[in-house]
Design a protein around this motif. Structure first.
Motif, short mmCIF file in Angstrom:
data_model
loop_
_atom_site.label_atom_id
_atom_site.label_comp_id
_atom_site.label_asym_id
_atom_site.label_seq_id
_atom_site.Cartn_x
_atom_site.Cartn_y
_atom_site.Cartn_z
N UNK A 14 -54.01 -18.46 12.12
CA UNK A 14 -55.13 -19.19 12.71
C UNK A 14 -55.64 -20.28 11.77
N UNK A 15 -55.71 -19.97 10.49
CA UNK A 15 -56.23 -20.93 9.53
C UNK A 15 -55.28 -22.11 9.34
N UNK A 16 -53.98 -21.84 9.29
CA UNK A 16 -53.02 -22.93 9.08
C UNK A 16 -52.93 -23.80 10.33
N UNK A 17 -53.02 -23.20 11.52
CA UNK A 17 -52.98 -23.99 12.75
C UNK A 17 -54.25 -24.82 12.90
N UNK A 25 -44.40 -23.00 14.88
CA UNK A 25 -43.28 -22.69 15.76
C UNK A 25 -42.36 -21.60 15.22
N UNK A 26 -42.42 -21.30 13.92
CA UNK A 26 -41.54 -20.29 13.34
C UNK A 26 -42.03 -19.92 11.95
N UNK A 27 -41.51 -18.81 11.44
CA UNK A 27 -41.76 -18.40 10.06
C UNK A 27 -40.42 -18.22 9.37
N UNK A 43 -44.27 -10.29 9.97
CA UNK A 43 -45.14 -11.35 10.49
C UNK A 43 -44.60 -11.91 11.79
N UNK A 44 -43.30 -12.18 11.83
CA UNK A 44 -42.69 -12.72 13.05
C UNK A 44 -42.86 -11.75 14.21
N UNK A 45 -42.67 -10.46 13.95
CA UNK A 45 -42.79 -9.46 15.01
C UNK A 45 -44.23 -9.37 15.52
N UNK A 46 -45.19 -9.36 14.61
CA UNK A 46 -46.59 -9.23 15.02
C UNK A 46 -47.12 -10.48 15.70
N UNK A 47 -46.65 -11.64 15.27
CA UNK A 47 -47.18 -12.89 15.80
C UNK A 47 -46.40 -13.42 17.00
N UNK A 48 -45.25 -12.79 17.28
CA UNK A 48 -44.44 -13.24 18.40
C UNK A 48 -43.76 -14.57 18.15
N UNK A 49 -43.44 -14.84 16.88
CA UNK A 49 -42.77 -16.08 16.50
C UNK A 49 -41.35 -15.78 16.04
N UNK A 50 -40.42 -16.73 16.22
CA UNK A 50 -39.08 -16.53 15.67
C UNK A 50 -39.08 -16.64 14.15
N UNK A 51 -38.15 -15.95 13.51
CA UNK A 51 -37.96 -16.11 12.07
C UNK A 51 -36.65 -16.83 11.83
N UNK A 52 -36.70 -17.92 11.07
CA UNK A 52 -35.52 -18.72 10.80
C UNK A 52 -34.67 -18.04 9.73
N UNK A 121 -43.74 -26.95 6.65
CA UNK A 121 -42.85 -28.11 6.71
C UNK A 121 -42.26 -28.28 8.09
N UNK A 122 -41.62 -29.42 8.28
CA UNK A 122 -40.93 -29.71 9.53
C UNK A 122 -39.47 -29.26 9.44
N UNK A 123 -38.84 -29.19 10.60
CA UNK A 123 -37.48 -28.65 10.67
C UNK A 123 -36.46 -29.42 9.86
#
Length: 291
Positions: A14-17, A25-27, A43-52, A121-123
Motif C-alpha cells: 500500500x505504501x509503495x503504490x 504488477x509483480x514481485x 508475499x506473492x501468495x498473500x498479495x495475489x501477485x505473480x512472482x518473476x 523498477x520497470x520490466x
C-alpha cells in the motif's frame, strides 16, 4: 526467530503504490539465498501477485547495493521497511550504498530483522540486468540434492553433484576451528578445515561475511568472491551456511562460476575481493582451478 505477521506485506504494498500513484504488477526475490529468497514467494501468495523468476544476484551477497540492478543504474530507493511491531519507514538516499548503511543501522535497532521493499523498477530493467531463471534453477537443484543417492550408475554422489552444478571441487575437510564475531550487523569469521580423503594432510580455510568470501588451501587462493564458494555436507550435499558451521562437521568446498555481470569492472567494484578487504585481484574460479 521473528516471523512475518499477517499484514506487513499489505502495508508495504500500500505504501509503495501510494508513493508511485500506480499499482504494482509483480514481485521478485532480490537474491537466491536464505530467507530473502523465500519471503517473496509468501508475499506473492498473500498479495495475489505473480512472482518473476529472476533475482539481482544469482547467489547471495551481504549488502543491499550488491545487485546487478545497481550495475544497470537502478536506484534502490525509495526503500520502505516495516518490523513486526508495526514500525514503518520510507527513505530516499543519494546512493544505493547509503540505503545499505541506514537500513543496516535501522535493522539493528529493530532487533535484527525487518521486512523491506527496494529497487522498484520497470520490466525493461529486469529483462536487461536480472539473473533470469534463478528460482527455477534453485528448485531444480534442491530436487537433485534430495535424490543425490540415486545418481547415475558409474558415478559417485560427489561426482554427480559437481557435474550437475558445474561446480569446481576446491577442498574436502573436517572443521577443525571456527572463529566468528558479529560486527556492524554482519556475521564475520573464518572456518579452518583439516583435509580428509584425497585432501588428507592438507589444510584450508574459508573467510566469510555472512556469505563465503574466499577459500585458501595450503597458502594458495582457490576461489574468491564474486564467484560462489559453497560448503556442502559430504554425505547429503545439502548446503552448510555460515550460521550452521560447527566443529567436527565434514564439508566439501565447491566453487561455482558467478553471473557474468559480476565479472565486469562495475561488478567487481561492488562485490569483488578488494571491496571486502582481501589482498588479491579477482581471478575466475575456473582459471584458479586449472593451475
Amino acid at each position: 526467530e521473528k516471523g512475518v505477521g499477517s499484514n506487513e506485506f499489505a502495508k508495504l504494498l500500500d505504501m509503495i503504490e501510494t508513493y508511485y500513484g500506480k499499482k504494482a504488477t509483480a514481485v521478485m526475490p532480490i537474491e537466491a539465498g536464505g530467507v530473502n529468497s523465500m519471503l517473496p514467494i509468501a508475499a506473492a501468495a498473500r498479495l495475489g501477485l505473480p512472482m518473476v523468476d529472476v533475482d539481482g544476484m544469482g547467489r547471495a551477497f551481504p549488502e543491499i547495493q550488491m545487485v546487478t540492478f545497481t550495475i544497470g543504474g537502478q536506484s534502490a530507493s525509495p526503500m520502505i521497511f516495516i518490523d513486526e511491531k508495526g514500525n514503518l519507514g520510507l527513505m530516499e538516499t543519494v546512493t544505493n550504498k547509503w540505503v545499505e548503511n541506514i537500513c543496516r543501522a535501522g535493522t539493528t535497532a529493530c532487533g535484527g530483522s525487518v521486512l523491506s521493499v527496494e529497487f522498484v523498477m520497470e520490466g525493461r530493467m529486469v529483462k536487461e540486468f536480472g539473473v533470469h531463471g534463478i528460482v527455477t534453477r534453485s528448485q531444480e537443484l534442491g530436487r537433485t540434492i534430495r535424490a543425490i543417492k540415486n545418481c547415475p550408475e558409474g558415478m559417485t554422489p560427489e561426482q554427480y553433484f559437481l557435474d550437475y552444478t558445474k561446480g569446481h571441487r576446491l577442498f574436502k575437510g573436517k572443521i577443525a576451528d571456527l572463529v566468528r564475531e558479529t560486527r556492524g550487523g554482519f556475521n564475520f569469521g573464518r572456518v579452518v578445515l583439516d583435509g580428509i580423503g584425497e585432501d588428507k594432510g592438507r589444510s584450508a580455510y574459508v573467510e566469510f561475511q555472512n556469505e563465503n568470501l574466499s577459500c585458501v588451501a595450503d597458502g594458495e587462493i582457490l576461489a574468491t568472491t564474486p564467484d560462489l564458494i559453497c560448503l556442502v555436507d559430504t554425505e547429503t550435499f545439502t548446503p552448510v551456511p555460515t550460521d550452521a558451521l560447527k566443529y567436527g562437521k565434514r564439508v566439501l568446498a565447491v566453487g561455482l562460476e558467478c553471473f557474468h555481470l559480476w565479472r565486469t569492472k562495475e561488478g567487481l567494484d561492488l562485490a569483488g575481493p578488494r571491496y571486502f578487504g582481501l589482498d588479491t585481484d579477482y581471478i575466475p574460479v575456473e582459471q584458479r582451478c586449472k593451475k
